[in-house]
Scaffold this active site. Structure first.
Site, PDB file in Angstrom:
ATOM      1  N   LEU A 236      67.200 -11.908  35.751  1.00 60.07           N
ATOM      2  CA  LEU A 236      67.085 -10.473  36.092  1.00 60.07           C
ATOM      3  C   LEU A 236      68.411  -9.827  35.688  1.00 60.07           C
ATOM      4  O   LEU A 236      68.394  -8.615  35.149  1.00 60.07           O
ATOM      5  CB  LEU A 236      66.760 -10.231  37.626  1.00 60.07           C
ATOM      6  CG  LEU A 236      65.357  -9.920  37.817  1.00 60.07           C
ATOM      7  CD1 LEU A 236      65.076 -10.011  39.300  1.00 60.07           C
ATOM      8  CD2 LEU A 236      64.822  -8.595  37.295  1.00 60.07           C
ATOM      9  N   ARG A 237      69.747 -10.167  36.259  1.00 62.42           N
ATOM     10  CA  ARG A 237      71.012  -9.686  36.157  1.00 62.42           C
ATOM     11  C   ARG A 237      71.343  -8.426  36.766  1.00 62.42           C
ATOM     12  O   ARG A 237      72.291  -7.990  36.532  1.00 62.42           O
ATOM     13  CB  ARG A 237      71.302  -9.628  34.401  1.00 62.42           C
ATOM     14  CG  ARG A 237      70.930 -11.035  33.697  1.00 62.42           C
ATOM     15  CD  ARG A 237      71.459 -11.144  32.568  1.00 62.42           C
ATOM     16  NE  ARG A 237      71.227  -9.856  31.527  1.00 62.42           N
ATOM     17  CZ  ARG A 237      71.670  -9.980  30.422  1.00 62.42           C
ATOM     18  NH1 ARG A 237      72.885 -10.653  29.932  1.00 62.42           N
ATOM     19  NH2 ARG A 237      71.475  -9.058  29.475  1.00 62.42           N
ATOM     20  N   ASP A 238      70.475  -7.697  37.183  1.00 61.79           N
ATOM     21  CA  ASP A 238      70.712  -6.399  37.661  1.00 61.79           C
ATOM     22  C   ASP A 238      69.900  -6.211  38.887  1.00 61.79           C
ATOM     23  O   ASP A 238      69.095  -5.064  38.820  1.00 61.79           O
ATOM     24  CB  ASP A 238      70.446  -5.208  36.761  1.00 61.79           C
ATOM     25  CG  ASP A 238      70.880  -3.856  37.136  1.00 61.79           C
ATOM     26  OD1 ASP A 238      71.921  -4.059  37.885  1.00 61.79           O
ATOM     27  OD2 ASP A 238      70.522  -2.706  36.507  1.00 61.79           O
ATOM     28  N   LEU A 239      69.822  -6.970  39.609  1.00 63.02           N
ATOM     29  CA  LEU A 239      68.847  -7.021  40.888  1.00 63.02           C
ATOM     30  C   LEU A 239      69.549  -6.103  41.823  1.00 63.02           C
ATOM     31  O   LEU A 239      70.816  -6.534  42.367  1.00 63.02           O
ATOM     32  CB  LEU A 239      68.556  -8.322  41.650  1.00 63.02           C
ATOM     33  CG  LEU A 239      67.369  -8.451  42.522  1.00 63.02           C
ATOM     34  CD1 LEU A 239      66.449  -7.669  42.209  1.00 63.02           C
ATOM     35  CD2 LEU A 239      67.292  -9.728  42.940  1.00 63.02           C
ATOM     36  N   ARG A 240      69.123  -4.985  42.194  1.00 63.20           N
ATOM     37  CA  ARG A 240      69.765  -4.088  43.461  1.00 63.20           C
ATOM     38  C   ARG A 240      68.790  -3.109  43.909  1.00 63.20           C
ATOM     39  O   ARG A 240      67.737  -3.195  43.451  1.00 63.20           O
ATOM     40  CB  ARG A 240      70.933  -3.346  42.780  1.00 63.20           C
ATOM     41  CG  ARG A 240      70.526  -2.415  41.575  1.00 63.20           C
ATOM     42  CD  ARG A 240      71.575  -1.839  40.856  1.00 63.20           C
ATOM     43  NE  ARG A 240      71.424  -1.549  39.350  1.00 63.20           N
ATOM     44  CZ  ARG A 240      71.316  -0.300  39.106  1.00 63.20           C
ATOM     45  NH1 ARG A 240      71.731   0.783  39.782  1.00 63.20           N
ATOM     46  NH2 ARG A 240      71.204  -0.031  37.826  1.00 63.20           N
TER      47      ARG A 240
END
Lengths: 439, 295
Positions: free
Chosen positions: B127-131
């Site tokens: 995913l690398r951009d889970l927020r």
């Protein structure tokens, strides 16, 4: 006695420091060849019984009864079970030797089944084995195994390695988060399930203006471009997958074939690379045969036609895994595998006839044959690829022939690339002479 | 082939680039993406992140992932048609005051996030951009959806070097902040982000919020202690990290920092926020953690 039993049931020490010499025949009145050929090759037998426990009297009777029923149903089926140590494997790990108990003569069923022969340790029982000779000869013709494979299996058994020993190739990666070891089985299960989506049918019939030879010329050139741009290997495999899938859904005029090639590589680069080459780089490398607007238009056309499906398993995904299952960290082997795979990808019939995982497995098999890695196909490879030697032979033979023809071919990109010393110069090695004779 | 206007109608603007639209009796959300650059030129074609987002979303079928239905092109624009999420789905789920009414709800949502991450990792997707901004929740039905896969990418095992400038800074793992191992990172990076979200759920504020890599690392080490060869094998050999690590610090007692957590919860949080990526719990194992008993 108990301690000896426990000792025998320990997993075999493979590749360990203190390897014990084979003590197989010690303390048993048995001839050497019988002793080292005492492993059941397959766990699941034709009659539905899973032979992974000692052959007890009851179990033997059960085998015979089931075999009798199976014979009445189908006279042709043939299975042979040897008495002695039966290897119990847990699917992935080490096979454990389970010592078999002596088998007394079971009551003969009314109709003696020809299909199962259980030979005991006693010499006298050899006469009993003759009864099943005809059935064995029949089955031997059906499942003919070359002598060398029998010998290599026996020598493996003699060295204390069970014939169906399967190495856990991920064992060393458990503490390496980059290997994603805990997901690796799920990932490859997923690849196998979805690889059909990336396969292409024979599309040349629906291409009025291009043929397989032209495709080979394009692939040869794309391999050179890929090398010039120093792109990742997966980018090349995805590029060729995109090209083939696009050509299978859209007729392309001859003058646009190269445009399809560079647009496919542009898409694959954007998908795979950290820094993808720009459109102008592709325009320049194609000697300004097209303008950037044409490349951009073709990019959109390809994406639309393929419905944006780019997350597809290519042979590359399987090559990485299967090479690891073959011989981890053997550069020459790895380069030979990739050399043969790329030759296969240039060859239109190979891409059409075989699915990505089979192409990858065949490349590994052909590479092992070429480099003389014995045995040519191991149980570890069979376990991780899901293919037997027999299933790979045809595709591997094609690859060996392509290797043999490569030096004289006009399309030399793959040959030139793998003649380089930084890729172990594997292209310069002698091809596997006749794969059909090897086994 | 049907044009955009023939296929979809009743356009209703939600935001500048997002519309609600209809086809037959179904509603959809349409996101418009321009492939033109700042100078209004499409000089490099479809952006790489769009190619990745679309091709990845096309492969996924999971209740906790916003489903991509269709992709259409019209001139320099791309139209991404997603399943319609009604007004009850609130973006940036941690800003929703109802989120904190029931402790069980937090556990339920954390479970759904981890379950989704495990699903993605099993399909070789990072995913690398889970927020929190990328997570939508429907508090009434207790369904959570992860949106925006722009930074996601597929990975090969063993992993190649991937760009280290990904993801919102606050949710970046120490190995990414360190550029540990030449920009190579893997599935534990996403688990770290989930750990940060878990902490944020409990504290009602971001767990780490340093404005730069160095300050963020300092915050991380203040809470979790400075890594050593024992806690993170190989950490001292990373080029230039001695300056980044600052003076050695002892880890704080998480039980005091998170008094609202039971022992199982503390165990899970500490395993998700383990500094060494090799020792960090996987999403697959986290889903099976005793903390989720009864979920």
């Amino acid at each position: 006695m108990a301690s000896r039993l426990e000792q025998q049931q320990q997993p075999t020490n493979v590749g360990g420091e203190n390897k014990q010499k084979n003590m197989g025949g010690e303390g048993r009145n048995r001839r050497v060849l019988q002793d080292i050929g005492n492993l059941v090759g397959k766990q699941g037998h034709g009659n539905g019984i899973n032979v992974s426990k000692p052959v007890t009297r009851n179990f033997r009777a059960q085998l015979l009864a089931n075999a009798q029923a199976a014979t009445e149903k189908n006279k042709k089926s043939s299975t042979e079970v040897n008495n002695g140590a039966v290897v119990a494997t847990d699917g992935v790990g080490v096979g454990n030797f389970v010592p078999a108990r002596k088998v007394g003569a079971a009551k003969k069923p009314k109709e003696e089944p020809e299909v199962i022969v259980i030979s005991s340790d006693d010499e006298s029982d050899e006469k009993q084995a003759v009864k099943g000779k005809k059935a064995r000869e029949k089955s031997a013709m059906k499942n003919a195994k070359a002598f060398s494979s029998v010998l290599s299996a026996r020598s493996k058994a003699a060295c204390g390695l069970p014939r169906d020993f399967v190495m856990n190739i991920d064992a060393t990666d458990m503490d390496n988060e980059l290997a994603a070891a805990e997901y690796i089985d799920d990932i490859y299960k997923f690849y196998k399930e979805t690889e059909e989506d990336g396969c292409v049918h024979d599309y040349m019939g629906s291409q009025p203006d291009i043929n397989a030879k032209m495709r080979s010329i394009l692939v040869d050139w794309l391999i050179e471009v890929h090398r010039k741009f120093e792109l990742m290997p997966e980018t090349l495999y995805l590029t060729l997958n995109i090209v083939d899938r696009f050509l299978s859904v859209k007729a392309v005029p001859r003058r646009e074939l190269q445009l399809v090639g560079i647009s496919s590589m542009l898409i694959a680069s954007k998908y795979e690379e950290i820094w993808a080459p720009e459109v102008n780089d592709f325009v320049c490398i194609s000697d300004n045969a097209y303008v950037s607007e044409q490349v951009l238009m073709m990019e959109k056309t390809i994406l639309r036609k393929l419905e944006w499906y780019l997350t597809v398993p290519t042979p590359y995904h399987f090559l990485v895994r299967y090479t690891k299952a073959s011989t981890p960290s053997d550069k020459e082997m790895e380069n030979m595998v990739f050399f043969l795979a790329e030759l296969g990808l240039m060859h239109y019939p190979t891409v059409i006839l075989y699915r990505p995982s089979l192409i990858a497995a065949s490349a590994v098999f052909a590479a092992r044959c070429t480099l003389g890695r014995s045995p040519f196909w191991t149980n570890t490879l069979m376990h991780y690829t899901g293919y037997s030697e027999e299933q790979l032979r045809d595709c591997a033979k094609i690859m060996a022939n392509l290797h043999a023809a490569a030096p004289g071919s006009k399309l030399r990109a793959v040959y030139k690339k793998f003649s380089n010393s930084d890729l172990s110069a594997v292209a310069l090695l002698s091809p596997a002479k006749d794969l059909s004779a090897l086994s | 082939m049907l044009t955009l206007r023939e296929k979809y109608y009743d356009f209703d603007q939600i935001s500048s680039k997002v519309f609600k639209c209809r086809r037959d009796d179904q509603f959809f959300t349409m996101k418009i993406v321009s492939i033109l650059n700042e100078e209004n030129q499409a000089n490099n074609g479809v952006p790489y992140w769009i190619i990745r987002e679309i091709s990845i979303l096309k492969e996924l079928d999971h209740i906790n992932i916003v489903r991509l239905i269709d992709v259409m092109t019209d001139g320099p624009d791309l139209f991404l048609v997603f399943e319609y999420l009604d007004n009850e789905f609130q973006a940036d789920f941690l800003k929703n005051p109802k989120m904190f009414m029931y402790p069980q709800m937090k556990k339920e949502f954390l479970y759904q996030i981890l379950n989704t991450v495990a699903y993605l990792h099993a399909r070789k997707i990072l995913l690398r951009d889970l927020r929190p901004e990328n997570i939508l929740v429907n508090v009434r039905t207790q369904v959570l959806k992860i949106a925006l896969f722009g930074a996601a990418r597929t990975f090969e095992a063993p992993l190649e070097a991937y760009s280290s400038s990904v993801g919102c800074l606050s949710y970046r793992s120490p190995e990414v902040l360190f550029q540990f191992g030449c920009e190579k990172y893997s599935t534990p990076n996403d688990v770290w982000a989930v750990g940060c979200i878990f902490g944020e759920m409990l504290l009602h504020r971001p767990l780490f919020s340093g404005p730069s890599d160095v300050e963020l690392l300092d915050e991380i080490f203040t809470l979790l202690g400075t890594p050593t060869e024992e806690t993170w094998p190989g950490v001292t050999s990373i080029c230039g990290t001695c300056a980044l690590m600052g003076p050695p610090q002892q880890p704080k007692d998480l039980a005091k920092e998170f008094p609202m957590l039971n022992p199982d919860g503390l165990d899970l949080l500490s395993k998700m926020l383990c500094l060494c990526p090799n020792y960090r719990i996987s999403a697959e194992d986290a889903v099976k953690h005793p903390y989720f008993k009864g979920v």
